[in-house]
Motif scaffolding. Structure first.
Motif, PDB file in Angstrom:
ATOM      1  N   THR A 268      45.558  29.197  30.167  1.00  0.00           N
ATOM      2  CA  THR A 268      44.343  28.503  29.763  1.00  0.00           C
ATOM      3  C   THR A 268      43.114  29.359  30.026  1.00  0.00           C
ATOM      4  O   THR A 268      42.062  28.873  30.402  1.00  0.00           O
ATOM      5  N   GLY A 269      43.292  30.639  29.864  1.00  0.00           N
ATOM      6  CA  GLY A 269      42.140  31.535  30.055  1.00  0.00           C
ATOM      7  C   GLY A 269      42.061  32.095  31.450  1.00  0.00           C
ATOM      8  O   GLY A 269      42.536  31.487  32.415  1.00  0.00           O
ATOM      9  N   PHE A 270      41.433  33.285  31.553  1.00  0.00           N
ATOM     10  CA  PHE A 270      41.346  33.947  32.838  1.00  0.00           C
ATOM     11  C   PHE A 270      40.426  33.199  33.784  1.00  0.00           C
ATOM     12  O   PHE A 270      39.360  32.735  33.410  1.00  0.00           O
ATOM     13  N   SER A 271      40.905  33.040  35.025  1.00  0.00           N
ATOM     14  CA  SER A 271      40.080  32.357  36.022  1.00  0.00           C
ATOM     15  C   SER A 271      40.553  32.759  37.404  1.00  0.00           C
ATOM     16  O   SER A 271      41.728  33.037  37.627  1.00  0.00           O
ATOM     17  N   THR A 272      39.636  32.804  38.369  1.00  0.00           N
ATOM     18  CA  THR A 272      40.036  33.080  39.754  1.00  0.00           C
ATOM     19  C   THR A 272      39.877  31.830  40.597  1.00  0.00           C
ATOM     20  O   THR A 272      39.804  31.892  41.815  1.00  0.00           O
ATOM     21  N   LYS A 273      39.833  30.676  39.901  1.00  0.00           N
ATOM     22  CA  LYS A 273      39.572  29.420  40.604  1.00  0.00           C
ATOM     23  C   LYS A 273      40.673  29.110  41.619  1.00  0.00           C
ATOM     24  O   LYS A 273      40.412  28.635  42.720  1.00  0.00           O
ATOM     25  N   LEU A 274      41.909  29.407  41.229  1.00  0.00           N
ATOM     26  CA  LEU A 274      43.018  29.129  42.160  1.00  0.00           C
ATOM     27  C   LEU A 274      42.851  29.920  43.458  1.00  0.00           C
ATOM     28  O   LEU A 274      43.136  29.433  44.542  1.00  0.00           O
ATOM     29  N   TYR A 275      42.348  31.163  43.322  1.00  0.00           N
ATOM     30  CA  TYR A 275      42.126  31.986  44.519  1.00  0.00           C
ATOM     31  C   TYR A 275      41.062  31.380  45.413  1.00  0.00           C
ATOM     32  O   TYR A 275      41.231  31.290  46.626  1.00  0.00           O
ATOM     33  N   SER A 276      39.966  30.926  44.779  1.00  0.00           N
ATOM     34  CA  SER A 276      38.898  30.378  45.614  1.00  0.00           C
ATOM     35  C   SER A 276      39.327  29.056  46.235  1.00  0.00           C
ATOM     36  O   SER A 276      39.057  28.803  47.399  1.00  0.00           O
TER      37      SER A 276
END
Lengths: 263, 462
Positions: free
Chosen positions: A40-48
Motif C-alpha cells: 500500500t505504498g512506501f511508509s516507515t510508519k510501522l518502524y515509528s
C-alpha cells in the motif's frame, strides 16, 4: 563457460531461496498494509509505531525482556564458562577428555530436552517460573558454547606464562587477571557474542521455563501472536532490525576469526 | 653445618608423581654467588628439582631453604627467586617494557624508578631501544634476553635458568653463554642453571651437579668432574671417554685390555675389579715402537677440525684416540698413556644381586618370576635368599615373548670390547647386562636367565 554460468546460477538460486522469506519481510516492513502481501505504498510508519509505546507496548516489552535476558545470560555464562574452561584445561588429560565430553552433550542435545528437563527441575524444586528461571535456563545452554570458544585460546597459550607471573610476584588472582584473562579475552568475547545470539534466538527452552505470569520474550510473543491469527504488522520491522543486528554481529565475529588466523 | 654460608639448601628432598619417583633423596647446598649447573640427560629430574626450588611444585619429602628460610611449602610469588624459562614465557599481550616492568609494578614501585630499572636491565642484556617493541616481533635470542631482563630486574637472591639456551641456534647459544657468564660476574647473584648440554655446563659453571634417574651422581668443579668422574655414568656423560673393565693388580698398577699400566691410584686393594677411564685426548699415538704400551691397528679416522678422531683396535679392544697427527686406516700404531691420565673408578657392582625366595630345590623366585635353577640342597625351601647373576649371563631377546620377563634398555655403555647395558625390568628393578650385541636405548627386550647362571646364597640373618 556454460558450466560456469550454471554453477553460479545454482548458487544464486539457492541463496535466493534461503533468503527470500527474510527479504519478503524486509520489503513489506516498509508498507502499512495489515496483511503480508499487500503493498500500500512506501511508509516507515510501522518502524515509528514500533518504538512508540501504547498499542504495541507488549511487543516492545517483549523485545526489552529478550535483550535484557540475553545480556544477563551472556554475561553470566561468559564468566562461568571461562572459569570452567580454565578448570578443564588444568585437569589431567583423562579427566579433561571426560569433562569436555560432558560439556559437549548439551550442545548436541535438542533444545526441547533441555527445556523439558529444566521445567521439571524448577517444578520439583518449587521455584516459581518467570524472569529468573528463563535467565537461569539461558545461562545453562549458553555456558558450554563459551567453554568451547575459550578452550582453544588456553591450548594455544604458552603453559609457562602463568608460572612466570607467579614467579615475578603475582598472587594466583593477579596472575589470572593480568596474564590469563588478556590471553583468553578474544575467546571470551566470541563466546559472549555467541551466547547473546543464542539467547535472543531461543524459543524451545524459553517456552518451558517462562511460566504463566504474563512474561513474554520476543519468540514467545510472536508464537502467541501467530496463534491468535495474523501477525502484528510491527513484527515486520522488528524482524528486519533483528536480522540486520545479527548480521552485523556475525560479520564482526567472522572478521575477528579471520584476523586471528592471519596472526 | 654453617647455616648462613649457603643461599640454597636442599635437604633430603624426594618427589613422586603418582608412584613414580622422580627425585630420590636429593641433598644440595649452593653458596651465595655461585654459578651452579644441574646437568643430566632428559628425564633425570633436573627440571623438577628447579621447579621445586622455584615453587611451581612442592616436594613430597624433605625441606628446601633459601637464604636460611624454610620455604618448602611457600608459594612461588613469595620466594626470593626468579626464573628464566626454556620457552621464554614472555607475556604476549605486553610490550618489552611492560614485560620487564611486570614484577616491579606488582611491588608498587614508583614509576620513575621502574623506568630507570627497566632501562638498566635492557642495557644489561644488550637490548637498549627495544622498550616499545612487540615481544612477538622479536627473534628467539632477543626474546630470551627480554626474559632474562624481566627476571634480573627484580634483583632476586637466586636466578633459576631452565635450559634457557636450548631453543637457540649454536652460534647464538655460544654468544649467550659468554654473556650469561659476564652477567653472573656483574650481578653477583646466585645462578642455578639446568641443562643437558655438558659442554655448556663445563663452560659456564663454578660447580656442576650431575644427575641421573632422580639421583645426584656427582657434585664438583668442571675440572674435577671431567678429570675425576666418580662412576662410569658421569665419565660417559661428560665428554668422550674410553671406559673399560680393569683389575687393580696392586696399588699404582692396573691391568686392562690385557696389559698392565702404571697409574697413580691406590687403596683399592689387590686384584679388585674396577672401571678404567682414559680420555681420548690423553692417549699418545705414534708409529708402533718399543715405547708403545699397547699396539694396534687404526680402524677409522675422522677429521674433526682441530684434531683427528681415530679408533684403534688393540688386543681386541677399541680405543677412541684424539690427536693432531693423522694416522691412516690400517696403519699399525702404538699407544701410550701417562699414569696420572688413567682414572680408576670403583665398580658399583660386579654382578647382579636380587632378593629372592627359594620355592623348592630347583626353583627360585626373584624379579617377580619363578626361575629354574641348579639343585640347591643346603637351603630349605621357602627361605629368603640372595640370587647372583653375572652380567654376561643375562640373555636379551628381540622377541619379548621369548623372555621370562621383559624390560627396556635405559643406559648403554661401550666398554671397548662389549656393551654394558642397564635394563629397567617391568618388575621395577634394574638388570645389568654385558653383551656383544648392539641394542638401542629404549629397546623393549625379553630377558632370559639360564638355570646354570643362577647362583643362590642364603641370607645371613643379622
Amino acid at each position: 563457460m556454460v558450466k560456469r554460468i550454471l554453477c553460479q546460477g545454482y548458487l544464486w538460486l539457492l541463496l535466493l531461496l534461503l533468503y527470500a522469506p527474510i527479504f519478503l519481510i524486509m520489503i513489506y516492513s516498509f508498507t502499512e498494509a495489515k496483511v503480508l502481501g499487500n503493498w500500500t505504498g512506501f511508509s516507515t510508519k510501522l518502524y515509528s509505531s514500533l518504538f512508540v509505546s501504547g498499542t504495541h507496548h507488549s511487543l516492545t516489552n517483549a523485545l526489552l525482556n529478550t535483550l535484557s535476558i540475553a545480556l544477563i545470560a551472556a554475561t553470566a555464562s561468559t564468566l562461568l564458562g571461562s572459569v570452567t574452561a580454565i578448570g578443564i584445561f588444568n585437569l589431567r588429560s583423562r579427566a579433561r577428555k571426560a569433562i569436555s565430553f560432558v560439556n559437549n552433550i548439551p550442545i548436541l542435545n535438542g533444545d526441547i530436552i533441555i527445556g523439558i528437563s529444566l521445567f521439571l527441575l524448577f517444578v520439583s524444586l518449587g521455584i516459581p517460573q518467570g524472569y529468573i528461571t528463563v535467565v537461569l535456563a539461558h545461562i545453562t545452554f549458553c555456558t558450554p558454547y563459551v567453554v568451547l570458544s575459550v578452550l582453544p585460546r588456553l591450548k594455544q597459550m604458552n603453559p609457562n606464562i602463568y608460572e612466570a607471573a607467579l614467579d615475578l610476584g603475582a598472587t594466583p588472582m593477579q596472575a589470572l587477571r593480568k596474564v590469563i584473562v588478556p590471553e583468553i579475552l578474544p575467546g571470551m568475547i566470541s563466546g559472549f557474542m555467541l551466547a547473546v545470539t543464542l539467547s535472543i534466538d531461543d524459543f524451545a527452552v524459553t517456552v518451558f521455563t517462562i511460566g504463566n505470569e504474563g512474561l513474554e520474550t520476543l519468540s514467545t510473543y510472536i508464537y502467541a501472536d501467530a496463534r491468535k491469527g495474523g501477525l502484528t504488522p510491527e513484527l515486520r520491522p522488528l524482524s528486519t532490525i533483528i536480522f540486520v543486528l545479527v548480521l552485523v554481529l556475525l560479520v564482526i565475529i567472522n572478521r575477528r576469526a579471520s584476523k586471528k588466523k592471519e596472526e | 653445618m654453617q647455616q648462613s654460608s649457603y643461599i640454597i639448601e636442599v635437604n633430603g628432598v624426594s618427589k613422586f608423581f603418582g608412584d613414580k619417583m622422580v627425585l630420590d633423596n636429593i641433598n644440595l647446598y649452593v653458596k651465595k654467588g655461585e654459578f651452579v649447573t644441574v646437568l643430566g640427560p632428559s628425564g633425570c629430574g633436573k627440571t623438577t628439582l628447579l621447579r621445586l626450588i622455584a615453587g611451581f611444585q612442592t616436594a613430597s619429602e624433605g625441606e628446601i631453604k633459601i637464604a636460611g628460610k624454610e620455604i618448602t611449602q611457600t608459594p612461588p610469588h613469595k620466594r626470593p627467586v626468579n626464573t628464566v624459562f626454556q620457552k621464554y614465557a614472555l607475556f604476549p599481550h605486553l610490550n618489552v617494557f611492560d614485560n620487564i616492568a611486570f614484577g616491579l609494578k606488582l611491588k608498587k614501585i614508583p614509576k620513575q624508578i621502574i623506568g630507570k630499572k627497566v632501562k638498566a636491565a635492557l642495557r644489561m642484556v644488550g637490548m637498549t631501544d627495544y622498550e616499545y617493541r612487540d615481544v612477538n616481533s622479536l627473534s628467539g635470542g632477543q626474546q630470551q634476553r627480554v626474559a632474562i631482563a624481566r627476571a634480573i630486574v627484580n634483583e632476586p637472591e637466586v636466578l633459576l635458568l631452565d635450559e634457557p639456551l636450548a631453543a637457540l641456534d649454536l652460534k647464538m647459544r655460544k654468544d649467550m653463554q659468554m654473556e650469561l657468564k659476564e652477567m653472573h660476574k656483574t650481578l653477583g647473584i646466585t645462578f642455578v642453571y639446568v641443562t643437558h648440554d655438558q659442554e655448556e655446563a663445563l663452560t659456564l659453571s663454578d660447580t656442576i651437579v650431575v644427575m641421573s634417574e632422580g639421583k645426584i651422581q656427582q657434585i664438583g668443579t668442571p675440572v674435577d668432574i671431567y678429570n675425576e668422574p666418580i662412576n662410569s655414568f658421569v665419565a660417559d656423560f661428560i665428554g668422550e671417554s674410553n671406559i673399560l673393565n680393569g683389575i687393580m693388580v696392586k696399588d699404582k698398577l692396573v691391568r686392562f685390555a690385557g696389559v698392565e699400566f702404571e697409574c697413580v691410584d691406590e687403596g683399592f686393594g689387590e686384584n679388585m675389579p674396577v672401571d678404567v677411564v682414559v680420555r681420548p685426548e690423553d692417549w699418545y699415538i705414534f708409529p708402533d715402537s718399543d715405547a708403545s704400551q699397547i699396539s694396534g691397528v687404526v680402524t677409522s679416522s675422522i677429521f674433526k677440525g682441530v684434531h683427528y678422531e681415530m679408533v684403534v683396535n688393540a688386543n681386541g679392544y677399541e680405543f677412541i684416540v684424539q690427536d693432531y697427527h693423522h694416522f691412516a686406516v690400517g696403519e699399525r700404531v702404538g699407544l701410550l698413556v701417562k699414569p696420572f691420565d688413567i682414572h680408576i673408578m670403583k665398580k658399583e657392582r660386579v654382578c647382579n644381586t636380587f632378593e629372592g625366595e627359594l620355592v623348592d630345590e630347583t626353583h627360585v623366585d626373584f624379579l617377580g618370576c619363578t626361575f629354574e635353577c641348579l639343585p640347591v640342597t643346603t637351603i630349605a625351601p621357602g627361605a629368603k635368599v640372595q640370587v647372583h647373576v653375572d652380567f654376561k649371563d643375562v640373555i636379551l631377546q628381540d622377541n619379548e615373548e621369548d623372555g621370562t620377563l621383559t624390560g627396556d634398555v635405559c643406559f648403554i655403555l661401550y666398554k671397548g670390547d662389549h656393551y654394558h647395558l642397564t635394563v629397567a625390568s617391568d618388575w621395577g628393578e634394574d638388570i645389568f647386562v654385558d653383551t656383544d650385541d648392539v641394542w638401542d636405548n629404549g629397546d623393549h627386550v625379553g630377558i632370559t636367565i639360564l638355570p646354570e647362571s643362577i647362583k643362590v646364597t642364603q641370607v645371613v640373618e643379622s
